[in-house]
Enzyme design. Structure first.
Site, PDB file in Angstrom:
ATOM      1  CD  GLU A  73      -1.697   6.859  -2.966  1.00  0.00           C
ATOM      2  OE1 GLU A  73      -0.569   6.688  -2.471  1.00  0.00           O
ATOM      3  OE2 GLU A  73      -2.185   7.992  -3.164  1.00  0.00           O
ATOM      4  CD  GLU A  86      -5.259   9.264   3.932  1.00  0.00           C
ATOM      5  OE1 GLU A  86      -4.658  10.335   3.879  1.00  0.00           O
ATOM      6  OE2 GLU A  86      -4.821   8.223   3.449  1.00  0.00           O
ATOM      7  N   GLY A  90      -5.138  13.081  -3.561  1.00  0.00           N
ATOM      8  CA  GLY A  90      -4.390  13.499  -4.739  1.00  0.00           C
ATOM      9  C   GLY A  90      -5.254  14.136  -5.816  1.00  0.00           C
ATOM     10  CB  SER A 144      -6.759  17.226  -1.546  1.00  0.00           C
ATOM     11  OG  SER A 144      -6.647  16.315  -2.630  1.00  0.00           O
TER      12      SER A 144
END
Ligand code: PGA
Length: 266
Positions: free
Chosen positions: A99, A171, A177, A216
């Protein structure tokens, strides 16, 4: 040769959620609900909640981490936080989260300098790497992650060596998400590639480096990842704000941790 027994680690990334008041309460409740000493547990709240979370976690065995750190030691960087400022508030630090790569255009080189700052301050870094969907679909997932590792770790290698405490979180960006997860086997293949790459970059003991899966993860999906001997835990976002989810995730992690201690070469 016996495989090193790597600790099982569950890291909660609360992202931009919780206030200092509710963060302390939530952390204390999660600590009670996840009291499994064989699993190393870390909670990473927003900066402003580090102190409250640290107080709530005192004596519980749960450790505190920051979500980011600045790449410079100090100076005219309005609104930023230096690694030295985190000493006493956190013992871990996430760096290179996708992010931030996306929203703050963090480069691999910048992430490498953040790793140096972590080492100087004695913060254990959790370096996040992972491919975007189009990179996976083009068959370039491994190449992408190797490039990220090289871009960051070559910076730290040139500045005194790669931190032996380094933890890597794989990731895949498309899993964060979104409710979609990688398959356990794909995550395990990536963990092998990550260790190979780290060895090539100057970490001879990369076999003992913990690698987490993130994207997730829930109490329902954690088992698929921990069934892979090359995966040592998870970096959990959304589900880490829910006490029941954290209880389920850590309970499953404890099964793996116990099995590893009892059969270290399995
Ligand atoms: P998620 O986030 O579990 O909500 O997908 C994981 C992460 O960003 O570390």
């Amino acid at each position: 040769m016996m495989r090193p027994v790597r600790t099982v680690l569950i890291v909660a990334n609360w992202k931009m959620n919780t206030s200092p008041t509710d963060a302390g309460e939530l952390a204390g409740t999660i600590a009670k609900a996840t009291d499994e000493r064989l699993v190393r547990r870390v909670i990473c709240p927003p900066y402003v909640s580090l102190a409250a979370v640290g107080q709530a976690l005192a004596g519980t065995g749960v450790e505190v981490g920051a979500q980011n750190v600045h790449a410079e030691v100090s100076g005219a960087y309005t609104g930023e936080i230096a690694a030295s400022m985190l000493v006493g508030l956190a013992s871990w630090c996430i760096v290179g989260h996708s992010e931030r790569r996306r929203d703050q255009a963090e480069s691999d080189e910048l992430v490498g300098r953040k790793l140096i700052r972590c080492r100087e301050a004695g913060l254990t870094p959790i370096l996040c790497v992972g491919e975007r969907l189009e990179e996976r679909e083009a068959g370039r997932a491994e190449e992408t992650v190797r490039r990220q590792l090289e871009g960051s770790l070559s910076v730290t290698a040139a500045a005194g060596g790669i931190d032996p405490e380094l933890v890597i979180a794989y990731e895949p960006v498309w899993a964060i998400g979104t409710g979609r997860t990688a398959r356990g086997a794909d995550a395990a293949a990536m963990a092998d590639a990550i260790r190979d790459s780290c060895r090539e970059l100057g970490m001879p003991d990369a076999g003992s480096m913990p690698i987490l899966y993130g994207g997730s993860v829930t109490s329902a999906s954690i088992g698929e990842f921990l069934a892979e001997p090359g995966i040592d835990g998870a970096l959990v976002g959304g589900a880490s704000l829910k006490v029941d989810e954290m209880a389920g995730i850590v309970a499953r992690a404890a099964l793996t941790a116990r099995a590893r201690v009892e059969a270290p070469s399995a």
